[in-house]
Scaffold this motif. Sequence first.
Motif, PDB file in Angstrom:
ATOM      1  N   LEU A   1      43.450  47.573  49.863  1.00  0.00           N
ATOM      2  CA  LEU A   1      44.027  46.241  50.019  1.00  0.00           C
ATOM      3  C   LEU A   1      44.664  45.779  48.711  1.00  0.00           C
ATOM      4  N   ALA A   2      43.996  46.040  47.595  1.00  0.00           N
ATOM      5  CA  ALA A   2      44.537  45.652  46.284  1.00  0.00           C
ATOM      6  C   ALA A   2      45.851  46.365  46.008  1.00  0.00           C
ATOM      7  N   ASP A   3      45.905  47.651  46.326  1.00  0.00           N
ATOM      8  CA  ASP A   3      47.148  48.401  46.113  1.00  0.00           C
ATOM      9  C   ASP A   3      48.286  47.834  46.961  1.00  0.00           C
ATOM     10  N   THR A   4      47.956  47.379  48.180  1.00  0.00           N
ATOM     11  CA  THR A   4      48.970  46.824  49.069  1.00  0.00           C
ATOM     12  C   THR A   4      49.454  45.459  48.598  1.00  0.00           C
ATOM     13  N   LEU A   5      48.496  44.603  48.200  1.00  0.00           N
ATOM     14  CA  LEU A   5      48.857  43.241  47.803  1.00  0.00           C
ATOM     15  C   LEU A   5      49.537  43.181  46.437  1.00  0.00           C
ATOM     16  N   SER A   6      49.313  44.192  45.613  1.00  0.00           N
ATOM     17  CA  SER A   6      49.877  44.159  44.257  1.00  0.00           C
ATOM     18  C   SER A   6      51.404  44.133  44.280  1.00  0.00           C
ATOM     19  N   ALA A   7      52.007  44.721  45.315  1.00  0.00           N
ATOM     20  CA  ALA A   7      53.470  44.732  45.409  1.00  0.00           C
ATOM     21  C   ALA A   7      54.022  43.321  45.520  1.00  0.00           C
ATOM     22  N   GLU A   8      53.223  42.413  46.098  1.00  0.00           N
ATOM     23  CA  GLU A   8      53.641  41.023  46.241  1.00  0.00           C
ATOM     24  C   GLU A   8      52.963  40.112  45.226  1.00  0.00           C
ATOM     25  N   GLN A   9      52.200  40.710  44.293  1.00  0.00           N
ATOM     26  CA  GLN A   9      51.481  39.959  43.261  1.00  0.00           C
ATOM     27  C   GLN A   9      50.568  38.910  43.888  1.00  0.00           C
ATOM     28  N   ARG A  10      49.931  39.317  44.990  1.00  0.00           N
ATOM     29  CA  ARG A  10      49.055  38.423  45.738  1.00  0.00           C
ATOM     30  C   ARG A  10      47.597  38.714  45.450  1.00  0.00           C
ATOM     31  N   GLY A  11      46.767  37.721  45.696  1.00  0.00           N
ATOM     32  CA  GLY A  11      45.329  37.888  45.629  1.00  0.00           C
ATOM     33  C   GLY A  11      44.711  37.768  47.012  1.00  0.00           C
ATOM     34  N   PHE A  12      43.390  37.798  47.050  1.00  0.00           N
ATOM     35  CA  PHE A  12      42.676  37.714  48.328  1.00  0.00           C
ATOM     36  C   PHE A  12      41.283  37.184  48.043  1.00  0.00           C
ATOM     37  N   THR A  13      40.830  36.241  48.864  1.00  0.00           N
ATOM     38  CA  THR A  13      39.493  35.662  48.722  1.00  0.00           C
ATOM     39  C   THR A  13      38.867  35.516  50.091  1.00  0.00           C
ATOM     40  N   LEU A  14      37.607  35.922  50.201  1.00  0.00           N
ATOM     41  CA  LEU A  14      36.883  35.770  51.467  1.00  0.00           C
ATOM     42  C   LEU A  14      35.405  35.601  51.175  1.00  0.00           C
ATOM     43  N   SER A  15      34.811  34.603  51.810  1.00  0.00           N
ATOM     44  CA  SER A  15      33.383  34.345  51.648  1.00  0.00           C
ATOM     45  C   SER A  15      32.708  34.398  53.014  1.00  0.00           C
ATOM     46  N   THR A  16      31.690  35.249  53.139  1.00  0.00           N
ATOM     47  CA  THR A  16      30.879  35.330  54.353  1.00  0.00           C
ATOM     48  C   THR A  16      29.426  35.045  53.985  1.00  0.00           C
TER      49      THR A  16
ATOM     50  N   LYS B   1      42.337  39.621  42.480  1.00  0.00           N
ATOM     51  CA  LYS B   1      43.252  38.841  41.652  1.00  0.00           C
ATOM     52  C   LYS B   1      44.249  39.766  40.961  1.00  0.00           C
ATOM     53  N   TRP B   2      45.535  39.437  41.089  1.00  0.00           N
ATOM     54  CA  TRP B   2      46.582  40.164  40.366  1.00  0.00           C
ATOM     55  C   TRP B   2      46.785  39.505  39.006  1.00  0.00           C
ATOM     56  N   GLN B   3      46.960  40.323  37.968  1.00  0.00           N
ATOM     57  CA  GLN B   3      47.159  39.748  36.639  1.00  0.00           C
ATOM     58  C   GLN B   3      48.038  40.651  35.783  1.00  0.00           C
ATOM     59  N   LYS B   4      48.913  40.026  35.035  1.00  0.00           N
ATOM     60  CA  LYS B   4      49.741  40.734  34.069  1.00  0.00           C
ATOM     61  C   LYS B   4      49.053  40.671  32.718  1.00  0.00           C
ATOM     62  N   LEU B   5      48.815  41.822  32.109  1.00  0.00           N
ATOM     63  CA  LEU B   5      48.102  41.885  30.840  1.00  0.00           C
ATOM     64  C   LEU B   5      49.049  41.680  29.667  1.00  0.00           C
ATOM     65  N   SER B   6      48.453  41.309  28.532  1.00  0.00           N
ATOM     66  CA  SER B   6      49.204  41.187  27.286  1.00  0.00           C
ATOM     67  C   SER B   6      48.253  41.480  26.129  1.00  0.00           C
ATOM     68  N   HIS B   7      48.769  41.492  24.940  1.00  0.00           N
ATOM     69  CA  HIS B   7      47.922  41.757  23.780  1.00  0.00           C
ATOM     70  C   HIS B   7      47.033  40.558  23.455  1.00  0.00           C
ATOM     71  N   LYS B   8      47.201  39.435  24.195  1.00  0.00           N
ATOM     72  CA  LYS B   8      46.367  38.257  24.002  1.00  0.00           C
ATOM     73  C   LYS B   8      45.513  37.950  25.227  1.00  0.00           C
ATOM     74  N   SER B   9      45.314  38.918  26.107  1.00  0.00           N
ATOM     75  CA  SER B   9      44.538  38.690  27.333  1.00  0.00           C
ATOM     76  C   SER B   9      43.131  38.203  26.994  1.00  0.00           C
ATOM     77  N   SER B  10      42.672  37.203  27.741  1.00  0.00           N
ATOM     78  CA  SER B  10      41.330  36.643  27.530  1.00  0.00           C
ATOM     79  C   SER B  10      40.338  37.246  28.515  1.00  0.00           C
ATOM     80  N   ASN B  11      39.071  36.859  28.374  1.00  0.00           N
ATOM     81  CA  ASN B  11      38.025  37.390  29.247  1.00  0.00           C
ATOM     82  C   ASN B  11      38.355  37.169  30.726  1.00  0.00           C
TER      83      ASN B  11
END
Length: 406
Positions: free
Chosen positions: A171-186, A194-204
């Motif tokens: 699912l993550a590989d599929t949603l990454s093309a659209e830079q989408r996330g997914f949340t579900l609680s049962t 969560k999709w995220q673009k990294l940088s040299h200043k990425s935080s926790n």
Amino acid sequence: MVHEDCRVFDPVTESCGVENCSSFKGVICQFKKEKYTLPKSPFVSRLSEDPKIRQVMEELSVNTSRDIDLTSLQQLTQAALYAIEADGPRPLTSSDILYLSQVIDSTAASARSAGANTAEVMVSIATNYLNLASMMLEPHMATQWIGWTEDGVNIGPFTIIKSIDSLTEALADTLSAEQRGFTLSTKNIDVYLKWQKLSHKSSNQVFKLSAVTSHIPSRSSLDELIIPDYELQRIYKLGYKEVMFIHTYYSHLSEVVSAAEKPAESQQDKAQSTFPGKLTSAVISSTVRDVSKGQTVPVVVQYTLSSSQVAEYSWRVPRVCAFWNFSLMHSQTSSWSSDGCSVIFVGSGVTSCLCNHTTNFAVLMNYFESKWSPEEELILTKLTFIGCGASLCALVVTLMLFTVLE
């Protein structure tokens, strides 16, 4: 001569195909074409009442996983969810769980080989299966299917968790093309992508239940998982620019795991169960996916979990930071491992751990349960006080005799 089909993997082209098993392919690896046998169970009979679903199941039982249309798999997971919701008391078998996990393996393989416009179908499949898995991991329902299949496959709660891992990665590989996330609680499972673009200043990267649901049990309010900033900056320097974070939280798994890990019946089984400890926390997992290659990136993870079954004087009980090692599932009675993990903090009912990899984590307590009943323990306590009192009296008499004789 019987002609069997084998799946063939070509390491040069990195592609799979199907060839006759008797053909010689040199250094190319061959393995039997996977076929899924339909269980003869009330659950499968219920699904087969729908001609369309029966056709999908028959197709899945004869075709390779990459030949199945995602829409058909969506219909199958939807029908399975409806069947469980409608026929809750109807017992599931270990063969049913194995079949459903194979369906999800087919889904993951089909999603990776499918083209564009598959995101919504994959979201639907994930939603169906996660709701289905949450019900299957209810303790009263899990006792119905935990055990061995007719083919000698040991089915336990981590059979379901492994299929969820496979599904969420696809699912993550599929949603990454659209830079989408997914949340579900049962009720028993919480999933956060969560999709995220990294940088040299990425935080926790911090994952808490509050990111998924507002209904957080008081004992779970401190549970969290952190991927440190220095790790994200490190993988950025290695060339990973965009990633998908996958976090899953299993809140009520300890009861199901306890039922699956029954005491060994023979000395040989006891010898195989080399990892001590009892699951006393939730299970939390983390995966970092490289969206460009669809691969998992190894990173250091820090997690904190509270204990649901804290023993008396638990501050004296050793805590073990552990993860479920899927490679041990078929070779040992316990598949917990602590390789690469260490305890960094122990508090009142809370344990923090540091692991050098991502997977499904938990906290175990290494203590032995009492062999005596409450009535027997009361008798032993009284005998202890009586014995100590008699010894004290004898000591006093001895001192008086020594005093008089001197």
